[in-house]
Design an enzyme around this catalytic site. Structure first.
Site, PDB file in Angstrom:
ATOM      1  N   GLU A   1       0.813  -1.218   0.000  1.00 26.68           N
ATOM      2  CA  GLU A   1       0.000   0.000   0.000  1.00 26.68           C
ATOM      3  C   GLU A   1       0.852   1.275   0.000  1.00 26.68           C
ATOM      4  O   GLU A   1       1.276   1.731   1.059  1.00 26.68           O
ATOM      5  CB  GLU A   1      -0.937   0.017   1.219  1.00 26.68           C
TER       6      GLU A   1
ATOM      7  N   LYS B   1      -2.494  -1.939  -3.160  1.00 23.06           N
ATOM      8  CA  LYS B   1      -3.538  -1.079  -2.583  1.00 23.06           C
ATOM      9  C   LYS B   1      -3.138   0.379  -2.764  1.00 23.06           C
ATOM     10  O   LYS B   1      -2.463   0.962  -1.919  1.00 23.06           O
ATOM     11  CB  LYS B   1      -3.732  -1.412  -1.099  1.00 23.06           C
TER      12      LYS B   1
HETATM   13  P1  13P Z   1      -9.410   4.226   4.112  1.00 21.58           P
HETATM   14  O1  13P Z   1     -10.233   3.497   3.090  1.00 21.58           O
HETATM   15  O2  13P Z   1     -10.221   4.835   5.221  1.00 21.58           O
HETATM   16  O3  13P Z   1      -8.424   5.152   3.481  1.00 21.58           O
HETATM   17  O4  13P Z   1      -8.561   3.116   4.866  1.00 21.58           O
HETATM   18  C1  13P Z   1      -7.956   2.131   4.130  1.00 21.58           C
HETATM   19  C2  13P Z   1      -6.691   1.750   4.775  1.00 21.58           C
HETATM   20  O5  13P Z   1      -6.523   0.623   5.178  1.00 21.58           O
HETATM   21  C3  13P Z   1      -5.630   2.746   4.881  1.00 21.58           C
HETATM   22  O6  13P Z   1      -4.436   2.126   5.228  1.00 21.58           O
END
Ligand code: 13P
Length: 340
Positions: free
Chosen positions: A177, A219
């Site tokens: 991510e 992500k």
């Molecule tokens: P949000 O969808 O609230 O941005 O959170 C996703 C997430 O896991 C951020 O690390």
């Protein structure tokens, strides 16, 4: 490394019609969410809230996996079932957030690097024994006049790649991510430029660290104007810019991309995903891994009151279902009113 199991679980996480619930808010973050509904954050209130989410009837039709926090993966439902076992019994993959948060990068004011690599091999072995089959590590990239710098991008990409390699060694699918924040007043064009550079740097590091692309999930943020930008992009423009950027930078061997919501409203996040899924012949699944955009209305419906649990679960299921529809582009904005 058992690549068959890795690949199978990665594909299951982004299965058609489904997506991931990010319920891995740290103790500090969940307190902020509970503050908004005037609820005290305690071990028990956090447990009760997660039980509400994890026992919502039929959620497994739209939810493929749930990201847990260290405290949550060790907690149990009121009937004594550990949360990971409860989720697995419903066909939902348990996941775990393993990073230790974004910390100031020395020498680079305004930039961060995500920590948590020390001892990670041992922690992953423990989480795997507790039932985790995938994990998450979040790198944070902020946009400013002179940031991000190549050094910050490289430091974060290197950490993401080392994390991903350790996960695969432990038969845990890494969610990689790199989040380009939507805070600030930058334009959608600037977001695209930074997201492009970020993904290029991240995939370069993943190759160097021999990460198996078939056994991971990306992500990313969507390509979107900063919250304070006076010129907000139209939903179709967000969808087109995001798909264009991902096509240029994400190899087709990656089974799926599960977006974060990053501060978008529930309806915005669902609409953007639906529009993107109307694009034909994408090489990967385009899915969701939302935190706020799956939970906001559920939290408001619950407000910590046990008498509201059933109603809040219905709200959660509805949100999950709408996002499930967005997985093949069949969600329409008008459904927000229709289903309310
Ligand atoms: P949000 O969808 O609230 O941005 O959170 C996703 C997430 O896991 C951020 O690390």
């Amino acid at each position: 490394m058992d690549s068959t199991e890795l690949d199978r679980n990665a594909a299951a996480m982004v299965a058609p019609g489904k997506g991931i619930l990010a319920a891995d808010e740290s103790t500090g973050t969940i307190k902020k969410r509970f503050d908004k509904i005037a609820l005290e954050s305690s071990f028990e209130s956090r447990r009760a809230y997660r039980e509400l989410l994890f026992t919502a009837a039929e959620a497994e039709r739209h939810i493929s996996g749930v990201i847990l926090y260290d405290e949550t993966i060790r907690q149990q439902a009121a009937d004594g079932r550990p949360f990971p076992a409860l989720l697995a019994s419903r066909g939902i993959l348990p996941g775990i957030k393993v990073d230790a948060g974004a910390k100031a990068l020395a020498g680079f004011p305004g930039e961060t690097v995500t920590e948590g690599l020390d001892g990670l091999r041992e922690r992953l072995a423990e989480y795997r024994a507790l039932g985790a089959r995938f994990s998450k590590w979040r790198a944070v990239i902020d946009i400013g006049a002179a940031i991000p710098t190549p050094t910050a991008l490289e430091a974060n990409a290197e950490a993401l790649a080392r994390y991903a390699a350790l996960c695969q060694e432990a038969a845990i699918v890494p969610i990689v991510e790199p989040e380009v924040l939507m805070d600030g007043d930058h334009t959608i064009e600037r977001c695209e430029e930074v997201t492009d550079a970020t993904l290029e740097t991240v995939f370069d590091a993943l190759f160097r660290h021999r990460v198996r692309l078939e056994g991971m999930v990306l992500k990313p943020n969507m390509v979107i104007a900063g919250k304070k930008c006076p010129k907000q992009a139209k939903p179709q423009q967000v969808a087109e810019a995001t798909v264009r950027c991902l096509r240029r930078r994400v190899p087709g061997a990656v089974p799926g991309i599960a977006f974060l919501s990053g501060g978008q409203s529930e309806a915005e996040a669902t609409l953007h995903l639906s529009l993107m899924n109307r694009v034909r012949e994408l090489p990967w699944q385009l899915s969701f891994s939302y935190g706020r955009a799956l939970q906001q209305s559920t939290l408001e419906a619950w407000r910590g009151n046990p008498g509201n649990v059933a109603a809040a679960q219905r709200v959660f299921l509805r949100r999950a279902k709408l996002n499930g529809l967005a997985r093949d582009g069949s969600y329409e904005a008008a459904m927000e009113q229709a289903a309310a």
